[in-house]
Design a protein around this motif. Sequence first.
Motif, PDB file in Angstrom:
ATOM      1  N   SER A  12       3.359  -8.231   1.174  1.00  0.00           N
ATOM      2  CA  SER A  12       3.256  -7.371   2.319  1.00  0.00           C
ATOM      3  C   SER A  12       3.956  -8.166   3.616  1.00  0.00           C
ATOM      4  N   ARG A  61      -4.529  -3.585  -2.637  1.00  0.00           N
ATOM      5  CA  ARG A  61      -3.044  -3.462  -2.754  1.00  0.00           C
ATOM      6  C   ARG A  61      -2.433  -3.434  -4.126  1.00  0.00           C
ATOM      7  N   LYS A 115       5.528   1.415   0.019  1.00  0.00           N
ATOM      8  CA  LYS A 115       6.532   0.767   0.565  1.00  0.00           C
ATOM      9  C   LYS A 115       7.382   0.320  -0.689  1.00  0.00           C
ATOM     10  N   GLN A 131       1.947   7.070   4.640  1.00  0.00           N
ATOM     11  CA  GLN A 131       2.950   6.221   5.002  1.00  0.00           C
ATOM     12  C   GLN A 131       4.125   5.757   4.245  1.00  0.00           C
ATOM     13  N   GLY A 178      11.269  -5.280   9.802  1.00  0.00           N
ATOM     14  CA  GLY A 178      11.366  -5.513  11.157  1.00  0.00           C
ATOM     15  C   GLY A 178      10.109  -5.623  12.088  1.00  0.00           C
ATOM     16  N   TYR A 179       9.089  -5.486  11.423  1.00  0.00           N
ATOM     17  CA  TYR A 179       7.835  -5.502  11.824  1.00  0.00           C
ATOM     18  C   TYR A 179       7.359  -6.851  12.297  1.00  0.00           C
ATOM     19  N   ASN A 189       7.026  -6.732   5.986  1.00  0.00           N
ATOM     20  CA  ASN A 189       7.140  -6.768   7.382  1.00  0.00           C
ATOM     21  C   ASN A 189       8.344  -7.529   7.842  1.00  0.00           C
ATOM     22  N   VAL A 205      -0.668   0.721  -0.823  1.00  0.00           N
ATOM     23  CA  VAL A 205      -1.999   0.340  -0.238  1.00  0.00           C
ATOM     24  C   VAL A 205      -2.961   1.586  -0.618  1.00  0.00           C
ATOM     25  N   THR A 230       7.528   3.978   3.383  1.00  0.00           N
ATOM     26  CA  THR A 230       8.528   3.241   4.068  1.00  0.00           C
ATOM     27  C   THR A 230       9.581   2.802   2.972  1.00  0.00           C
ATOM     28  N   ARG A 248      -6.993   2.866  -0.676  1.00  0.00           N
ATOM     29  CA  ARG A 248      -8.525   2.612  -0.460  1.00  0.00           C
ATOM     30  C   ARG A 248      -9.395   2.790  -1.581  1.00  0.00           C
ATOM     31  N   LEU A 283      -2.882   5.144   0.940  1.00  0.00           N
ATOM     32  CA  LEU A 283      -2.409   5.170   2.228  1.00  0.00           C
ATOM     33  C   LEU A 283      -1.065   4.953   2.774  1.00  0.00           C
ATOM     34  N   ALA A 284      -0.674   4.135   1.821  1.00  0.00           N
ATOM     35  CA  ALA A 284       0.870   3.599   2.173  1.00  0.00           C
ATOM     36  C   ALA A 284       1.612   3.279   0.743  1.00  0.00           C
ATOM     37  N   ILE A 309      -9.901  -2.058   1.069  1.00  0.00           N
ATOM     38  CA  ILE A 309      -8.304  -1.877   0.846  1.00  0.00           C
ATOM     39  C   ILE A 309      -7.837  -2.533  -0.393  1.00  0.00           C
TER      40      ILE A 309
END
Lengths: 516, 709
Positions: free
Chosen positions: B488, B454, B372, B397, B496-497, B492, B444, B399, B446, B369-370, B452
Amino acid sequence: MALIPARKIKMPLQAAIIDIGAHSARMDIIQIEKNKSYEILESLVQPVNLGRDVFTKGMISPESTSLLCRIMKDFAAKTAEYGVGYIRAFATSAVREAFNREIFINNIKIASGIDLEVLEGSKEAALITMAVKKALGGKTALSKADLLLLGVGSGSVEVSLVRNGELKFAETFALGTIRIFEEYGSRAAEPERLTDIIDSYMELIADRISRISDIPKTIQFVAVGESVRVIMDINGKAAKNQPVRTITLEKFEKLFRKINLLSQAEMAEKYQISDVAAKGIIPCAWIVKRFFDMTGAGSLIVPAVTTRNAVLEDIIRQLFNEKDPFIPDMLSVVKSMAKKYCYDPNHIESIKEIAVKIFDKMHAIHSLGDRERLYLEIAAILHDVGRFVDSRKHHKHSCYLISNTQIPGLTEEERLVVAAVARYHRKGKPQASHPEYMVLPPQMRVLVCKLASILRVSDAIANSQERKTRNCSVAVKDRVLAIKISGSVDMGLEKILLTKKSDLFEDVYGMKIVLE
Amino acid sequence: MSDFLNKKYYVSRELSWLEFNARVLDEAGDIGNPLLERLKFIAIFSNNLDEFFMIRVAGLRQLSGSKTLQTDCSGLDPAAQIKAVKKRLKSLIERKYRYLLQEILPELEEKGIQIVSAEQLSSEQRVFLKEYFLNQVFPVLTPFAVDPSHPFPILNSGAIEIAVSLSRDDSGKVMHAFVEVPTLLARFIRINSSSKNKQQYVLLEDLIMEHIQFLFSNCTIHEIIPFRITRDMDFSIEEEGVADLMQYMKKELRHRKSREPIRLELPKGSRGKLAEWLMEQFQLDDDLKYNVPMPLNPAAFFEFIGKVNRPDLMNQSWPPLPVPEFSNGGGSMFDVIDREECVMDAVPFQSFDPVVKLLNEAADDPDVLAIKQTLYRVSGDSPVIKMLQRAAENGKQVTVILELKARFDEDNNINWAIKLEESGAHVIYGIAGFKIHCKALLIVKRTKDMRIKRYVHLATGNYNDKTAKLYTDMGMFMCDPEICLEVSSLFNVMTGYSSPLNTWNRIAVAPFSLRERFIELIDREARVSTRNNPGRIIAKMNSLVDPEIIAHLYRAATAGVKIDLIIRGICCLKPGIGTANINVISIVDRYLEHSRVFYFRNCGEEEYYLSSADWMPRNLDHRIEIMFPVEKESVRKVIRQMLEIQLKDKRKSRHMLPTGAYTRTFNKGKDNSASQFRTYQLFQEIYDKSRQRREETKKLKVFSRPQEI
């Protein structure tokens, strides 16, 4: 509250819970398993300043709105990373008090696609009470316990009283750890002024509780909230991850004396906490201290409960189609409230019984659910509280009283529905000139008519039942509602009453009522 | 504790750095090293020194200019440091040119490789070079005249410039001009030589000077001097006012040209009017002028070494070994990590491929899915970037947290950033105030049952396939849910999340909790250390500068903890003052020692950590760094062996002396204990064993078949 179409959702499910408080926006991404357990995959937090906006100006500033839009957009992007299938976003104290909250919610929706719901104080209190009960579960024999629950937030405090395991009182007060500074300015930080402000609220709280119940001599004192957790962390980092922590009064006072000597900056530095968290510690400690005094408790119990995980448990119950476990508590509070207004318990019991019987028999016709049945029950319990004011027009007084009383577990809209149902238990039918009726959205007006018509009928029959007999049966056949009261002698009066009060029922359902 | 902050325990940081570069120079002088390797160390030494001038000397100059009397941990003020640097440099530069001109270049000539001057050329060669000059070089040259109508030009930092004095034939007035030797062209030009086995090269600046007349027709050339200036590149970004970091960096890179000169290098023996004029123009203090033997800018020998292509004069190559866990044919990378829970790759002994392979699988796996990743220094045609691009194009996704402030690589980074953004990845340019230095990759995914899961890869070195062949680093593939959760939350914070939640328990993160964690670990070792059961710390890193950590180390050593420090670069701790428990060694060899490894004995409950951070204030207070535990016993065993090998190295490790100086190594002849060699052997053995086991299980399968039926 939106119900989730449970059958469509498969477990394990990745869900997101977003909580917009007065001073922070938080999101947890969780994974819910088939066995209802869950795991937190991510936790995010961003500082915001809605509290300062709302508690001083009554509205959310454009700057805060755009900051929140950005944060919510980030949160939405984050949910995509986990393929989140269900998002629940709610706002607490600051947003719910902001007069521009609808515009704010709409802005959030446009920016992030996320529907933000306002979690009302009464609902929040109910959810927290349930979560606390669950967290304490094995630890205290809650079924019979007396318990005072304090939820300390940055924008409000929630106070609940449980007696013999039944919730008796739950209210939200505009006293928050950070709000104090925002409403009263920096002078609130002066020790004397701070305790003055807190004490004035304490008087109010004590007064409100005393109208419902006295506080028993031995009572468990439970507190939740971020500042409370921070205080417990300072007390001992080692126990940080325990589900329930306790601190004795003696230890608490010692700790309080210690932190009272520190400046905010020193606290932030020494305990590695944010500036906002440090700011809230002293007011929180004072509030806790005052509750120690009020309850006379020897120790404080702090379960690891947050609004977010209380909501999460609610979501899980909904996802798994579970019955709302708060209903007994809610009915208990409603009865305490009715008692406050000197109700007639026999009349209430019989009208409730008949109303529920009719409701249940007519299920195929009205197709309403459990929640609506609950509204009817509550309306039945409260329909006569207006008599406390005056017997004349008491249905109007009831409506006013109900719509202005916090009922834990009911949203504002639900409360207005209940008030309107009680309003129409006698006299005139709903009309376009009645503001209490017109304020509701159309589908809710239909609901009011459906429920009020049942309540009116029940009221007519209950009058007689009390005097003559307790046996009553209900049947629905060929568009006729047949009510049979066995063992009765003369039904003359009831028949007259019923002809007067069945008008709405006939209008709504197009059915006749026959009394046998 | 404050006692241990006394300056007697500390070495000046700048002088310690010079000692490191002296060790690099030792390698150029080490006759045990092949010739071209020695030449490479000359290039590294020169390149290092350029950076040192651009950043450190420039910084000291700024400080001494500001008149604030700030002393370093050893008690020296900026002016005293500059003076001491200059003094130490004198002998180093002499040694550098001695190795280069008296040993390496003459020996290369014996091996048939020669750099020739214009006078040595044959007439045929001259004809070829003239052609070459007119076709290839002349079109890109741009002379700048200096006269009242043309102001003094802005000369590039680090480039070789040629100063010319000339007069026009008609007026006779003496003028000056500059010609920059273009860095885009090859510095070493190969010419045909008489013999097949002989390679001859001419330097580009010699070629230009030889044909300088072509640039100035109708003029008489009087004097020509090549020279080089180095400029102050120590700019710090005042980020608060910078809305768009990327735009700012682009602008700043352009400005680099015009920054204050910090060093002027002139050929030894440059005298006469032109030299005087040059000095006048730059108005530099005497201690910033250097008269050096030719050739200028020996860092350019990197190009030369590549060109001559003589493997016989280079180190025998050690091809990176496969990571056994990933080469057993046991399914996808994800399957292997699932099964093993923790797999280490130690580059460059082992291959960097697993990282690329993991990204490659992730980019195409529909269940991912993602992705980073932090990127700090990315190589030119980086496979990492390509995979991330593909993943983004495949709808994942993606990043990427790209650090634009990686010194000297900014130009490079900006290009990749734009490429990635175009493919749909979310590119974040660091966070204001902090340089992102941690190396982390998070995926990340599935699972088949819709959960999920990681995966992380955390490393001590950058995601750079080029440096992964040159720097020793360690990375760890893991799927521990707690560590993944904590990584994770680190992402974040970096994106800046989220604000920091301070919930890091398994990992430690700078600038939030790493310093405290290190100090806790050192202090714990001191606390549990007894006479019969002494504590022990082994810490390996690039640089040790942080005074607070040094003070805690001293205290622990005084409490009886035995401390071994393997520090390649700067070490401000002076060993052997008041306690014999601290031992500092430095390993400088063919690979750049780059990993950060920390071992604490903890009364037998040993703890191993890897980190991206050195013990320097900048790492602990101004950067995002990470430290993570190594918990799998088989991996700990390998790390333990690596540390032991390093501590036993008698060939390429140097001991630091209480004076801050180091023992020299290069006379130790054919000692076999060189740790990098032994480490390569270790991984060779590990790989061979795993292959054997694999083959044995294969054989077993054959025998077991009849029974199955």
